[in-house]
Design a protein around this motif. Structure first.
Motif, mmCIF file in Angstrom:
data_model
loop_
_atom_site.group_PDB
_atom_site.id
_atom_site.type_symbol
_atom_site.label_atom_id
_atom_site.label_comp_id
_atom_site.label_asym_id
_atom_site.label_seq_id
_atom_site.Cartn_x
_atom_site.Cartn_y
_atom_site.Cartn_z
ATOM 1 N N ALA A 136 0.858 -1.189 0.000
ATOM 2 C CA ALA A 136 0.000 0.000 0.000
ATOM 3 C C ALA A 136 0.894 1.238 0.000
ATOM 4 O O ALA A 136 1.265 1.747 1.070
ATOM 5 C CB ALA A 136 -0.923 -0.007 1.210
ATOM 6 N N TYR A 184 -3.077 2.481 4.273
ATOM 7 C CA TYR A 184 -4.397 1.852 4.252
ATOM 8 C C TYR A 184 -5.151 2.153 5.542
ATOM 9 O O TYR A 184 -4.572 2.593 6.552
ATOM 10 C CB TYR A 184 -4.279 0.339 4.041
ATOM 11 C CG TYR A 184 -3.488 -0.399 5.111
ATOM 12 C CD1 TYR A 184 -4.083 -0.789 6.312
ATOM 13 C CD2 TYR A 184 -2.145 -0.733 4.914
ATOM 14 C CE1 TYR A 184 -3.374 -1.482 7.279
ATOM 15 C CE2 TYR A 184 -1.425 -1.415 5.866
ATOM 16 C CZ TYR A 184 -2.043 -1.796 7.054
ATOM 17 O OH TYR A 184 -1.334 -2.464 8.020
ATOM 18 N N ALA A 225 -7.333 0.020 0.913
ATOM 19 C CA ALA A 225 -6.415 1.063 0.458
ATOM 20 C C ALA A 225 -7.070 1.922 -0.611
ATOM 21 O O ALA A 225 -6.387 2.690 -1.300
ATOM 22 C CB ALA A 225 -5.134 0.438 -0.071
#
Length: 427
Positions: free
Chosen positions: A39, A43, A100
């Motif tokens: 991510a 996230y 995310a």
């Protein structure tokens, strides 16, 4: 273990019935193994996999987290973390979900070789199959002893070609590796179909992964004297387990053998109690049709294949009954770890059947590149070895005082060779 956890959650969530406890459960899809999600922008952790759910925490990017399942709703994906997956199955804990917002990055899928129709080994029905191929980078040499690796990431059949010694006095063991033609897809974002997909007929294709090593030959270097050295017999085929490209475990016997990765099998054992239990096996080899080699092992640990109950292991042997036929005794498995210890696994199973392999006609892979080793065996030799069943182990080969498990009970397992007992799943 992964399949068992999936089944527990599958039943716990009520996915086998038409009405789920929560709206998202009918759309829940599990990965075949944990998948590393990246991510870059971070996230959010949310209370449930749905839009508008309460935000529990925010993690700044870049970040990475292992995920085990997902639900897609309203164009947004919500992922169940791997740790939460286990906690839900083993402890009944609440789910930990992350999102995310579409900025997440999952590992790329391997190369698609072919999509076609083939036979499902479980149902016998024709299903759509997608065959993929991965190339796994391996180290040319691995050094033992080393720390045990509990969860290797790749496995290949490894024919033991030769044993020697290098200039530093280490034992050299040379292997020839073969393609694993139906490998586990752990680590890739292949997901099992959701309940809604199953019931609507939109389950998608079955996945088959051809896992090919990037080199034909690898060498194992073993420092110093070790009781595992007599087990390194040319002609045997082990299931070689690798972690981050290094060889970390060798397995042989019934529970290591599969159609897609055949290895040497072990005949029903003979045994002798010398304060510790010593075992002898006739192991199949590739040198000629019907060839076996005797191996003797004093295992550091005696356990069960799926679970360990020492009363059940002690009671193995003649006379047999319908629940434990003599044929089961050809399924003992020997594991040699990187720290030069051994574990002998008795055939205690949680009701699982023999693995099948998805059949996809017309698929051909280029052979692995040839190596500059004149002692390599041919694919034909390896194929001929594949289906050979070992004969009854001859106790007289090992000397006096040996008993066959086909004629005697194994008896008490010495405390020094025990591990903690575990419960069977009951399936």
């Amino acid at each position: 273990m992964r399949a068992l956890l999936f089944l527990v959650l599958f039943l716990a969530f009520g996915l086998s019935v038409s009405v789920a406890q929560d709206p998202w459960q009918d759309d829940l899809k599990y990965y075949a193994g944990s998948v590393l999600l990246s991510a870059p922008e971070g996230y959010r952790t949310v209370a449930a996999p749905m839009k508008g759910a309460k935000v529990v925490a925010t993690t700044e990017g870049p970040a990475r987290v292992e995920v085990a399942a997902l639900v897609e709703t309203g164009g947004e994906r919500f992922y169940l973390t791997e740790a939460s997956f286990r906690g839900m199955a083993e402890l009944g804990a609440a789910g930990v979900w992350i999102t995310a917002g579409g900025t997440e990055v999952l590992p790329a899928l391997p190369r698609l070789l072919k999509r076609g129709v083939g036979e499902d080994p479980d149902s016998g029905e024709n299903v759509t199959i997608e065959a993929y191929e991965e190339i796994v980078e391996l180290q040319p040499e691995s050094r033992w002893p080393g720390t045990i690796v509990e969860q290797p990431d790749r496995w290949f059949p490894a024919a033991l070609l030769a044993v020697g010694e290098d200039a530093e006095g280490r034992t050299t063991v040379d292997f020839q590796l073969f393609t694993h033609t139906d490998a586990a897809t752990s680590g890739y974002p292949f997901s099992e179909p959701s309940y809604n997909e199953l019931t609507s007929g939109k389950a998608g294709a079955r996945v088959r992964l051809y896992s090919r090593p990037d080199r034909v030959n690898v060498r194992l270097l073993i420092a110093g004297p070790s009781p595992v050295l007599p087990l390194m017999s040319p002609g045997l085929v082990y299931l070689a387990a690798f972690s981050k490209g290094e060889l970390v475990r060798l397995s042989i016997g019934g529970d290591a053998w599969t159609e897609s990765a055949p290895v040497s099998r072990l005949g029903a054992p003979v045994f002798k109690n010398e304060g510790k239990l010593v075992f002898g096996f006739a192991a199949t080899e590739f040198t000629r049709d019907g060839a076996v080699t005797p191996i003797r092992v004093l295992p550091d640990r005696i356990a069960g294949a799926d679970y360990t109950q020492y009363q059940l292991i002690s009671d193995m042997g003649a006379p047999f009954d319908e629940y434990s036929p003599p044929e089961f005794q050809g399924n003992w498995t020997l594991e040699i770890e990187r720290d030069l210890t051994t574990t002998l696994l008795a055939p205690l199973y949680d009701g699982r059947g023999a693995p099948g392999m998805l059949e996809l006609e017309g698929l051909s892979l280029d052979p692995a590149p040839a190596a500059a080793n004149p002692d390599n065996i041919t694919e034909e030799q390896f194929a001929a070895f594949r289906d050979f069943i070992p004969p009854k182990t001859d106790a007289t080969v090992f000397g006096e005082g040996w008993k066959s498990i086909l004629e005697h009970k194994l008896g008490e397992i010495p405390a020094a060779q025990r591990v903690p007992e575990t419960e069977g799943a009951g399936f």
